[in-house]
Structures are given as structure tokens and as C-alpha cells.
Design a protein around this motif. Structure first.
Motif, PDB file in Angstrom:
ATOM      1  N   ALA A 178      -0.134   1.304  -8.662  1.00  0.00           N
ATOM      2  CA  ALA A 178      -1.475   1.863  -8.489  1.00  0.00           C
ATOM      3  C   ALA A 178      -2.456   1.365  -9.536  1.00  0.00           C
ATOM      4  CB  ALA A 178      -1.420   3.399  -8.486  1.00  0.00           C
ATOM      5  N   LEU A 179      -2.372   0.091  -9.883  1.00  0.00           N
ATOM      6  CA  LEU A 179      -3.363  -0.468 -10.810  1.00  0.00           C
ATOM      7  C   LEU A 179      -4.688  -0.632 -10.077  1.00  0.00           C
ATOM      8  CD1 LEU A 179      -1.200  -3.178 -12.562  1.00  0.00           C
ATOM      9  CD2 LEU A 179      -1.742  -0.872 -13.335  1.00  0.00           C
ATOM     10  N   PHE A 180      -5.776  -0.619 -10.833  1.00  0.00           N
ATOM     11  CA  PHE A 180      -7.090  -0.814 -10.222  1.00  0.00           C
ATOM     12  C   PHE A 180      -7.304  -2.306 -10.020  1.00  0.00           C
ATOM     13  CE2 PHE A 180      -7.813   2.944 -13.146  1.00  0.00           C
ATOM     14  CZ  PHE A 180      -7.471   3.862 -12.175  1.00  0.00           C
ATOM     15  N   PRO A 181      -7.308  -2.768  -8.783  1.00  0.00           N
ATOM     16  CA  PRO A 181      -7.340  -4.217  -8.573  1.00  0.00           C
ATOM     17  C   PRO A 181      -8.662  -4.858  -8.991  1.00  0.00           C
ATOM     18  CG  PRO A 181      -7.424  -3.050  -6.484  1.00  0.00           C
ATOM     19  CD  PRO A 181      -7.219  -2.020  -7.541  1.00  0.00           C
ATOM     20  N   ASP A 216      -4.113   1.977  -0.899  1.00  0.00           N
ATOM     21  CA  ASP A 216      -3.037   2.846  -1.337  1.00  0.00           C
ATOM     22  C   ASP A 216      -3.598   4.123  -1.959  1.00  0.00           C
ATOM     23  OD1 ASP A 216      -0.799   3.957  -2.328  1.00  0.00           O
ATOM     24  OD2 ASP A 216      -0.258   2.297  -3.657  1.00  0.00           O
ATOM     25  N   SER A 251      -2.341   6.112  -3.941  1.00  0.00           N
ATOM     26  CA  SER A 251      -2.020   6.382  -5.335  1.00  0.00           C
ATOM     27  C   SER A 251      -2.986   5.718  -6.311  1.00  0.00           C
ATOM     28  CB  SER A 251      -0.579   5.987  -5.641  1.00  0.00           C
ATOM     29  OG  SER A 251      -0.324   4.698  -5.202  1.00  0.00           O
ATOM     30  N   ILE A 252      -3.766   4.728  -5.847  1.00  0.00           N
ATOM     31  CA  ILE A 252      -4.739   4.127  -6.763  1.00  0.00           C
ATOM     32  C   ILE A 252      -5.782   5.171  -7.171  1.00  0.00           C
ATOM     33  CG2 ILE A 252      -6.545   2.385  -7.001  1.00  0.00           C
ATOM     34  CD1 ILE A 252      -4.928   0.543  -5.358  1.00  0.00           C
ATOM     35  N   GLU A 253      -6.279   5.893  -6.169  1.00  0.00           N
ATOM     36  CA  GLU A 253      -7.247   6.939  -6.504  1.00  0.00           C
ATOM     37  C   GLU A 253      -6.581   8.107  -7.228  1.00  0.00           C
ATOM     38  OE1 GLU A 253      -8.207   6.641  -2.667  1.00  0.00           O
ATOM     39  OE2 GLU A 253     -10.295   6.064  -2.895  1.00  0.00           O
ATOM     40  N   SER A 293      -4.207   7.920  -9.286  1.00  0.00           N
ATOM     41  CA  SER A 293      -3.958   7.659 -10.696  1.00  0.00           C
ATOM     42  C   SER A 293      -5.242   7.793 -11.499  1.00  0.00           C
ATOM     43  CB  SER A 293      -3.276   6.309 -10.898  1.00  0.00           C
ATOM     44  OG  SER A 293      -4.150   5.282 -10.569  1.00  0.00           O
ATOM     45  N   VAL A 311     -13.676   3.735  -8.670  1.00  0.00           N
ATOM     46  CA  VAL A 311     -12.529   3.113  -8.007  1.00  0.00           C
ATOM     47  C   VAL A 311     -12.771   2.868  -6.515  1.00  0.00           C
ATOM     48  CG1 VAL A 311     -10.090   3.334  -7.466  1.00  0.00           C
ATOM     49  CG2 VAL A 311     -10.942   4.129  -9.667  1.00  0.00           C
ATOM     50  N   LEU A 358     -13.658  -0.802  -4.489  1.00  0.00           N
ATOM     51  CA  LEU A 358     -12.590  -1.339  -3.644  1.00  0.00           C
ATOM     52  C   LEU A 358     -13.041  -1.569  -2.209  1.00  0.00           C
ATOM     53  CD1 LEU A 358      -9.393   0.494  -4.872  1.00  0.00           C
ATOM     54  CD2 LEU A 358     -10.169  -1.807  -5.339  1.00  0.00           C
ATOM     55  N   GLN A 375     -11.640 -11.447  -5.499  1.00  0.00           N
ATOM     56  CA  GLN A 375     -10.555 -11.182  -6.443  1.00  0.00           C
ATOM     57  C   GLN A 375      -9.211 -11.595  -5.855  1.00  0.00           C
ATOM     58  OE1 GLN A 375     -11.554  -7.163  -6.863  1.00  0.00           O
ATOM     59  NE2 GLN A 375     -13.144  -7.600  -8.334  1.00  0.00           N
TER      60      GLN A 375
END
Ligand SMILES: Nc1ncnc2c1ncn2[C@@H]1O[C@H](COP(=O)(O)OP(=O)(O)O)[C@@H](O)[C@H]1O
Ligand SMILES: [Mg+2]
Lengths: 359, 651
Positions: A96-99, B539, B541-543, B545, B560, B564, B644
Motif C-alpha cells: 500500500a505504498l503511495f505510487p 487498492d 489499502s492505499i487509502e 494506510s 492520495v 491517483l 509514473q
């Protein structure tokens, strides 16, 4: 980490009810779980998939709310706190890293939210990256990192905010086997260095044994057993636990004689001496928990058996023998110099002193 | 099961986040006010009559009017109020007017001053009566104009949807199954499939008239037909098919790509011919998808206002009939409202079938990706005719677009084909600058608002759990099913006298603000849909976290989520801009002379037969839209999230 008081976590009769999406019926995903996790210790929730480990962890983090019971962080009841107000940090299975951020910004995220001065952010991020051995990678984007490196960034990001509790949800399951082994040692090392309380979820028993101070085995939403790896391995309190941790054979027998902390069992019609620390009475039907390495084959002994498989595995000689109608799997480590039995041989099985356990 | 404290705790946590609570409440209010409320007012209007009649004061005083309004009095209410010349309401003592609700007018329509001496014979009381009625629907169903429009609308919808689905299917099939060797042809397909989606709605109608009308370049100049008539069903149908088939093409292409080629190969293996495979394997698999495309087109066709308006001639559809009822001076608002309710009913039913039945079914029959690439058809007997048909359609569409700038450049279409800039000059001598300024300004205000709102809505819908979520999701999607004309009428009825005729928010009526609001409402579903699908890819879980590390909902969203789904945000920005600057159906009912909008100007000039100026406007409009899209693609390329990801590939 200096100066910050370490906090433990206490779960007091926690339950969580979910509705099964298929049947529409409510069920207990976590059922009356009570845990007391000491400050600074590393505790693992271990159990088969679907037993409620993640749910328990997410309740500690605050993503889910318990339907019964109270969760304490240190002395504070935290049931009503949202995840952002809880002093916990979670490491996710998917990292869950912030891409859209580079390594530095990922790690600094929590510190910026806490309005830490810029100079200190830089210092702390540098220190934590050093700890996870990622110095010099600050400006990399996360997708330019390998799986193991990403995992370390996730770890650094969670740890840099100095949470009271670190939560891990199967953090290594996306890595390949070799990396998994080295990363778990790494996590353990870092946790020890910082002395943070850690709750770790996994379904891999080897991982759990390698990393934890204490293992909590869960089954169908309830705690099956808690203890150190040794306690759980050698003194499982149920067939489920015994079976879940390591290889195991079960031999059933009746107690025909009990004297002090020892007794005589009748297994497949043969009397066998076994330790009886729990003082089971005569007439009780028992199960002997026999680990493969705890059985010894010899030309004489209490239990006659027939060899049905024998093969050399390098570190040990692997046997399958029939004791009455029960198939028993054995591992004879360092077999060099000892007699090797062949399929069809008759041998005698005896138990290594203090290594068997009765249920 | 024991009592569940979890729900209570979740609620507590929810209210611990004031920003989110306020956002949700605000959104709910806005959606209710600007989408549901006007539609509700329409419904109300069709069953609740408010009438205003002028009655001579004399007859009121003598009691005659009482008698003649007795019937209304039985069903409705009346009170007395009199307006003075400052238009502020003031009760005055006119005992004899007891029970009526009125304004006093002199015979010339002037509002009387308080205390002014009046001649009862030359003075009128404005009596407002209001009552419930059930006869609006029977009345319009007995109305010939309505019946014809109703029938026309459905007929046109049928023809257009059939045509668009077939042409779309043909293009999709050629794209996915047939080896097209020529790169020019491939490129042409691409252009043709995107052009009508982004072009102003009536461009094709305009060029249809230019090319095939009475003075049409092709019909008259080339073929020598002097009595060609494009106005009417065939004209609209052709234009609508060309406008809507690209949407079908894109939808069906997505489906065909997901069909596993091995299924068809298995059928071929068992001895089925290509046509047999198509009819027994491919087609049945696509059936729900075809139905889906059919309904989507049907809704679009039925809701279309610009094309029937421009090229319909006497072939009126519901959308144009409603417009004429409102603007034509007959002031039959109840009738117009009832018609709008019927039109809304049609699109709503289709929308519900499409969204909740066919979409699920399409997803169910075609799950998963094709396991490997399909062997493309090389067979000349298949390849040549199919490619030829598609190329012909593409060439036709391209020709239609090319006609527009030439329409603006030729001195006098139909007579003098020498080039000149006189139409552009006339455009700017007129109100061209103002029209472009106004259109640009309003669209530029609407697009960031819409893009942001739709991202917020998608975030809430995909990532958050709260009561009222279903409402927000449904209402923001509902706007997709509301024809612009219906929304326009709803806004007139809902806001002309303020909310619930209380005067609240009356100030926005007739201003630029209401136009901006209409732009936002009209584009919200598109933006929200793209936001939702973008967010579903992210995903969870990104938010989580970020949340876990201490960020509140607003911070998670801005730091975030939004970065994204930047691509989706950017394209929402441009989509809204394009949709707004090319919009006509709703705003033509709401625009006041204070604002000149390009689309309304084009409509005006085309109606007058001033095709040169209309084309000049359309040409510049197309250029603006095209520039916006190019700009968006550049932005996405250089600032978007995909950049990216690309960096990784080059690594
Ligand atoms: N949001 C949810 N809604 C319904 N059931 C859920 C939800 N989350 C988890 N479950 C169910 O609860 C049980 C425990 O899940 P989980 O805690 O994720 O198990 P584990 O992490 O031990 O594999 C499973 O049966 C799972 O299907
Ligand atoms: Mg889990």
C-alpha cells in the motif's frame, strides 16, 4: 524512540459479527477474543485462512468496530477512536505504498501530518531508511523498487511515526520464499532495535515461530491456544493446534494404569509408558501427539509396527509405518550409522523421552 | 446474536469526521435541490394547476366573479394580496374582495398604487387559483400534437437504435475480427468513432442540410435533384445514427475483445461456417450487450433535442414539442409538464432496465479476458465487403464534417462557391465575441466544479460506507437518464418563482449561475462514472494506510485519492467543458438575453437559414473543442498518473 512510554494492547472479550454475503446470515468472524499483549513484545496471530486474524488486526487499527468488547491501548479504551486518531501503524500485505510519491515522501507522509518540522522530518526519515537499509534511495519512485525494498519502505513508513503498536497483516506473503525468510529476520531485528509492540498476522507457522515472542492460534474466530512457540509445539491443547503447527501423528489409546505423573496406555493392544502430567484417570481414552522426530524405530521396543515407506531425504530418513491400523510418519534425523529399515520390515516404535504429549 | 455495538461505534467514528459529514450533507442537499426537486416539480405541475385570471373588479364587487370562481374555490384556496407599484406585496382592505387572491390592475395592465381611485369597470383583479387535477394526462393523450410527437419519438428511437447498433456492430466486428491491411483505413475508423462523440450535437444536421438539402451541394449541384427534402424522419434518423453509432461501436468492441476465441474456434472445428459461428456463438454471447447498446442509444435518441429541432421539419418529437409548448406562447405549462413527465418516464424506464438488468447480465455472460489473441480473418470474401462498407460510412462522416468549414468559407452556399471570410467577419461584427466569451466563461466555470464534485462523489461511493450512499449514487447517475429538455422545463417550473414558489433562490433564475448549474448536472454522471471505475482499480489499502497514518478523510482525498485518479479528473474536466460548450437542450430553455451562447446562436442562424454564419460559429466551436481535447491528452501525457507507470517501463 527514547522517552516514549511503551504501550501494550489489550482485547477484552472482543467479537465481530459479519453477514455472510451468500446466505445473508450473520456469523461470528471473531468470537469473544481476549488478549493481553505486553509492551514491547512481538505477538503473532496464526491460523488458517478465514479464521478472523485480519478482522482482529483491523479492529485494533480501527478500520472495523467490534460488536462486543473493548480494546485498550495502554490504559486507554480506544473503541470509539477512528484509525487516524489511534497510535497504531499498519503494514499491509500489498505494501500500500503511495505510487505518486517517491520513497522519501512516502516515509515522511505520517510525519508531515503530525506537523513535524522539516529539518526533523529529514533527520528521522534518514535514520529510519538507514535502519531498513534503504539509504540513498530517497528519490526513487516506489515502482522502481523490488518487492523486498517496497516492503521495507512500507515498514519504514509505519515505524517512522513511532506508533505505540505496529500491526502487520501478512506482510511477507507477496515475496518469494527466500526473501520471505530474510525479511522476517529483518523485521524481528528492527522491532527489537526499536522495542515497539508488534502484532503480526500470518498463516505461515514457520514464520510465526521464527519471529514471535508469543503465538496466538486462532480457529473459526476463537483463540485456540496462546503461548511461546515451544509451548505450542510441544504442548498443544487440541488436535487442531497440534495439527496446525508442524507435522503430527495421533495415536489413540486407553489408560490402563496410572501411577503419579506417568501412566500406561494401551495402543493397538500394546502397553506403552507415557508421561501423564495432567493426571488423566484410568479408563480415559487419550490421543498421543507424536511429532515425526519424536518416534524412534528400533529392533526392540513397546510398539511393533510395519514399515510401509522408507526413503532418504538428505537430512533425515523418512518412514511411514503402520501401528495397528494407524499410519505414522516418522523422521529419523542424521540416520548415518544407524540401521535403515526397508519396506516390509517389522520394527519397534518407542517415544523419545519427554517429547510426546497426551490429549 | 448479541446486541451489536459495532454499528453504534461506526456511527460515532463517522461523526468524528466533520468534513466528511458536511460534504455528504451538502452533496445530498445539492443533488436533491438541483436534480430531484425540479423533476418533482414537473410531476407536481402535471397534477396541480395554478391558474391566473383577470376578473373585472366590477364583477367581483357585484359577486358575479365569486359565482364564476366558486368551482375553483371548492378545490383550491384563495387569499387576498395586493401589490403596490414597488411590487412589494401589501395587504389592503378591500372587504368586498373577500376570499380572492389578487392584484389590482388598471385597464392598461398597470399595477395600481395604493389608495388610488379606481373605476371598477376598468380595473381588474388578478385571481390566482390553484387546485389538484387528474386531467392533464388524459388531456395530453387526447391531444393530437402530443400523440404524434409521442409516436414520432418512439419511432425515431427504434430506427436510430437499430441503425446505430448495426453500424456499430459492423465496425466492432471489423475492428476485432478482420485483418484490415490499410493503415489509412484504420486511422479513419479511429477518427470517425471519436468525432461525433465530441462534436457539437447539430453539426451533422447542419451539414446534412448543406449537402443533401434543397440547395445541397450533392443533391442539387452533383445530382441535379431540385426537390430533395432532408427535413423529417429520414434526415434525423441518418444524422442520429451517425452521431450515436460510435458509442455502440466502443461498447461492442469492448465486448468482442472479451470473447474467448477458442469458443469460436471450437465451433469452427466442429464444422460450422463463419456465418454460422457468428449467428450461433458470437451473436448469442453478445445479446445482452447488444440490448445494452440499443437501450443506451434509444435513450440518447429520445432525449436528443438539437437534431430534431434543426432538421426535423414538421416531424416533431416530444423534446421539440415540449420546447415549443414552453416558448411558443401557448403557456400550457401543465400540458408541457405532463409531456415532460411522459418523456422522462420513457427514458427512466429504459435507463433502469439498462442499468440494473442488462449491465449485470452483460457482465455475467462475458467474464474474464480472452486467453489469447484472435486469428484475424484474411478471407477476401469477408474482408473486402466489410472493410468497404465501413470505409464508405467513415468517408461519409468525414465528408459531413468537412462540409462545415467550407460552409463558412463559401460565399453563398448553393450559389457562389468562391472562398471568402465574410461569414467570419459577420460573426464577429455581430455578437460573436460575446457569444464565445459567454460560452467559454460559463463552461470554464462549470468544468472544474463538475470534475471535483464527481471525484468526490466517486470517492464516497466507492470507498466510504454511510447511510444515504445509495441516494447519492443513484441520483447522480439518474441525471444521465433525464433528457435535457425535461431538465430545462423542470428548472423553469422549479426555480422561476423560487424554490416551492417561495422566492428562495429565485435570484439564480435567469442568471449565469443557473446555466452553470445545468452544465454541472448534465455532466456529473459522466464524470462520476469515470471516477468510479478509476477508483475501483485502486487498492483499498492505499487509502487505508494514509488514514491509519493519521490523515482524515479530506486529507486522504486530497493527498492520495485525487492524485491517483488524476487522469480521470483531467478527462472529467475536459469532458465537462466539451459537453457544456456544446450543450443546447436544457439551456435553450433557460438562457436569457444577458448571455449569448454559441450553440443557441447556431440554432438561431440555422433556423433563419443563415447557414454561412451558423457554419462559421460551428467551425470555431469545433476548433475549440478539438483544442481542449488535444490539451487534455497532452496534460495526461505529461502530468497524468500513467506517466509514473511509464517511467517504470523505461527502467
Ligand atoms: N467485510 C466483511 N463482510 C463480510 N464478511 C467478512 C468481511 N471481512 C471478512 N469477512 C469474513 O470473516 C471471516 C474472517 O475473515 P478474515 O479476518 O479476513 O480472515 P483471515 O485474515 O484470518 O484469513 C471470513 O470468513 C471472511 O470471509
Ligand atoms: Mg487475512
Amino acid at each position: 524512540m527514547a522517552g516514549k512510554e511503551k504501550k501494550g494492547v489489550r482485547l477484552d472479550h472482543i467479537s465481530k459479527i459479519y453477514t455472510d454475503p451468500k446466505t445473508g446470515k450473520p456469523f461470528y468472524a471473531v468470537n469473544d477474543v481476549s488478549l493481553d499483549i505486553e509492551p514491547g513484545s512481538f505477538v503473532t496471530l496464526l491460523g488458517p485462512s478465514g479464521c478472523g486474524k485480519t478482522t482482529t488486526l483491523r479492529m485494533i487499527a480501527g478500520f472495523e468496530s467490534p460488536d462486543a468488547g473493548e480494546i485498550y491501548l495502554g490504559q486507554e479504551a480506544i473503541n470509539a477512536l477512528t484509525p487516524n486518531k489511534r497510535d497504531t501503524a499498519m503494514v499491509f500485505q500489498s505494501y500500500a505504498l503511495f505510487p505518486h510519491y517517491n520513497v522519501f515522501d512516502n516515509v515522511a507522509y505520517g510525519l508531515k501530518l503530525r506537523k513535524v518540522p522539516k529539518a526533523e522530518i529529514e533527520k528521522r526519515v534518514a535514520a529510519i531508511l538507514e535502519l531498513v537499509e534503504l539509504s540513498g534511495m530517497e528519490s526513487r519512485m516506489t515502482n522502481q523498487l523490488s518487492g523486498g525494498q517496497q516492503q521495507r519502505v512500507a515498514l519504514a513508513r509505519a515505524m517512522v511515526v513511532e506508533p505505540s503498536v505496529l500491526l502487520f497483516d501478512e506482510p511477507l506473503s507477496n515475496l518469494d520464499a527466500k526473501l520471505r525468510v530474510s525479511m522476517r529476520t529483518e523485521i524481528r531485528r528492527i522491532q527489537q532495535t526499536l522495542g515497539i509492540t508488534a502484532v503480526y498476522v500470518t498463516h505461515d507457522q514457520a514464520e510465526a515461530m521464527a519471529i514471535s515472542d508469543k503465538i496466538i492460534i486462532m480457529n473459526k474466530g476463537v483463540v485456540a491456544q496462546m503461548g511461546t512457540s515451544e509451548e505450542i509445539y510441544h504442548h498443544p491443547n487440541s488436535e487442531f493446534v497440534a495439527d496446525f503447527i508442524g507435522e503430527v501423528n495421533f495415536l489413540s489409546g486407553d489408560i490402563i494404569e496410572a501411577q503419579g505423573d506417568s501412566c500406561t496406555l494401551s495402543i493397538a493392544g500394546h502397553p506403552v509408558q507415557v508421561a501423564n502430567p495432567d493426571g488423566f484417570p484410568v479408563g480415559k481414552q487419550c490421543k498421543v501427539v507424536l511429532r515425526p522426530e519424536a518416534g524412534i524405530l528400533g529392533d526392540s521396543g513397546a510398539l511393533p509396527c510395519k514399515v510401509v515407506l522408507s526413503c532418504f531425504m538428505g537430512a533425515y530418513q523418512n518412514y511411514h509405518v503402520m501401528v495397528g491400523d494407524t499410519l505414522v510418519k516418522l523422521a529419523d534425523y542424521c540416520p548415518v550409522g544407524r540401521k535403515v529399515y526397508r519396506v516390509g520390515d517389522t520394527a519397534y516404535l518407542s517415544f523419545r523421552e519427554g517429547c510426546v504429549h497426551m490429549l | 446474536m448479541k446486541s451489536r455495538q459495532g454499528a453504534a461505534l461506526d456511527r460515532k467514528k463517522f461523526f468524528a469526521d466533520p468534513v466528511m459529514v458536511v460534504t455528504i450533507v451538502l452533496l445530498t442537499v445539492l443533488l436533491a435541490l438541483f436534480i430531484l426537486y425540479p423533476l418533482a416539480m414537473l410531476l407536481l405541475d402535471s397534477v396541480y394547476v395554478r391558474e391566473t385570471t383577470l376578473v373585472p373588479l366590477e364583477s367581483v364587487l357585484s359577486g358575479e366573479a365569486e359565482a364564476s370562481y366558486g368551482q375553483d374555490k371548492a378545490t383550491g384556496s384563495r387569499t387576498v394580496k395586493v401589490v403596490n407599484n414597488k411590487k412589494t406585496e401589501q395587504a389592503i382592505s378591500l372587504d368586498d374582495l373577500s376570499g380572492s387572491y389578487g392584484f389590482l390592475f388598471a385597464s392598461n395592465g398597470r399595477v395600481l398604487k395604493e389608495g388610488e381611485e379606481v373605476d371598477p369597470a376598468a380595473t381588474f383583479v388578478k385571481v390566482n387559483a390553484s387546485y389538484w387535477t387528474a386531467d392533464a394526462f388524459p388531456r395530453i393523450f387526447a391531444d393530437y400534437t402530443f400523440n404524434r410527437a409521442f409516436f414520432n419519438t418512439l419511432q425515431l428511437g427504434m430506427i436510430t437504435s437499430f441503425g446505430a447498433v448495426i453500424v456499430g456492430l459492423l465496425f466492432a466486428y471489423v475492428d476485432c475480427y478482420v485483418r484490415v491491411k490499410s493503415r489509412v483505413v484504420k486511422k479513419m475508423f479511429d477518427v470517425v468513432s471519436t468525432l461525433p462523440v465530441v462534436s457539437p450535437p447539430f453539426v451533422l444536421s447542419l451539414s446534412m442540410i448543406l449537402l443533401f438539402g434543397r440547395g445541397g451541394l450533392i443533391t442539387r449541384q452533383l445530382l441535379g435533384i431540385y426537390d430533395s427534402d432532408v427535413y423529417g424522419l429520414s434526415g434525423i434518423a441518418i444524422v442520429q445514427i451517425l452521431t450515436f453509432f460510435p458509442v455502440c461501436y466502443m461498447m461492442l468492441k469492448g465486448l468482442l475483445k472479451n470473447i474467448d476465441p477458442s469458443m469460436e474456434e471450437a465451433a469452427r472445428n466442429m464444422g460450422a461456417g463463419r456465418w454460422k459461428v457468428f449467428t450461433t456463438v458470437t451473436l448469442p454471447l453478445m445479446l445482452p450487450g447488444l440490448g445494452n447498446a440499443f437501450l443506451v442509444t434509444f435513450i440518447e435518441s429520445v432525449a436528443d433535442f438539437a437534431n430534431p429541432m434543426m432538421i426535423g421539419g414538421s416531424y416533431d418529437t416530444l423534446a421539440t414539442t415540449i420546447y415549443l409548448r414552453i416558448t411558443g406562447g401557448s403557456y400550457d405549462t401543465t400540458g408541457a409538464a405532463a409531456m415532460a413527465v411522459v418523456l422522462l418516464g420513457i427514458t427512466l424506464v429504459l435507463f433502469l432496465i439498462q442499468k440494473y438488468y442488462l449491465e449485470a447480465k452483460t457482465a455475467a455472460t462475458l467474464t474474464g479476458k480472452a486467453s489469447r489473441a484472435r486469428v484475424l480473418i484474411e478471407d477476401r470474401s469477408v474482408r473486402v465487403p466489410l472493410t468497404a462498407i465501413c470505409s464508405a460510412v467513415s468517408a461519409f462522416v468525414i465528408m459531413m464534417y468537412i462540409a462545415i468549414p467550407f460552409g463558412a468559407l463559401f460565399k453563398l452556399w448553393g450559389r457562389d462557391y468562391s472562398l471568402s471570410l465574410k461569414w467570419f467577419q459577420q460573426l464577429f461584427r455581430d455578437d460573436g465575441f460575446k457569444a464565445f466569451g459567454d460560452s467559454l466563461l460559463l463552461s470554464l466555470i462549470a468544468s472544474p466544479i463538475t470534475a471535483l464534485l464527481s471525484m468526490i462523489i466517486s470517492y464516497l461511493v466507492v470507498k466510504k460506507k454511510f447511510r444515504g450512499k445509495a441516494f447519492i449514487e443513484f441520483v447522480s447517475m439518474l441525471a444521465m437518464a433525464v433528457p435535457g429538455t425535461v431538465l430545462g422545463v423542470g428548472y423553469i417550473r422549479g426555480f422561476a418563482g423560487g424554490v416551492f414558489r417561495t422566492g428562495f433562490l429565485q435570484g439564480i433564475y435567469g442568471t449565469g449561475l443557473i446555466l452553470v448549474i445545468v452544465f454541472v448536472v448534465r455532466s456529473l454522471p459522466v464524470g462520476t462514472r469515470s471516477g468510479i471505475s478509476a477508483l475501483r482499480q485502486i487498492d483499498k489499502s492505499i487509502e487505508e494506510s494514509a488514514y491509519d497514518l493519521g490523515a482524515g478523510s479530506a486529507k486522504v482525498f486530497t493527498s492520495v485519492t485525487l492524485p491517483l485518479i488524476k487522469d480521470s479528473f483531467l478527462s472529467g474536466l475536459v469532458t465537462t467543458f466539451v459537453r457544456s460548450i456544446t450543450a443546447i437542450s436544457a439551456i435553450i430553455l433557460l438562457v436569457t438575453p444577458r448571455y449569448l451562447l454559441i450553440t443557441c446562436r447556431i440554432n438561431e442562424f440555422a433556423e433563419k437559414g443563415a447557414y454561412g454564419v451558423a457554419c462559421a460559429y460551428a467551425t470555431i466551436l469545433i476548433a475549440i473543442v478539438y483544442a481542449a481535447i488535444v490539451l487534455m491528452n497532452l496534460c495526461i501525457k505529461y502530468f497524468g498518473t500513467s506517466r509514473q507507470l511509464r517511467r517504470k517501463e523505461s527502467d
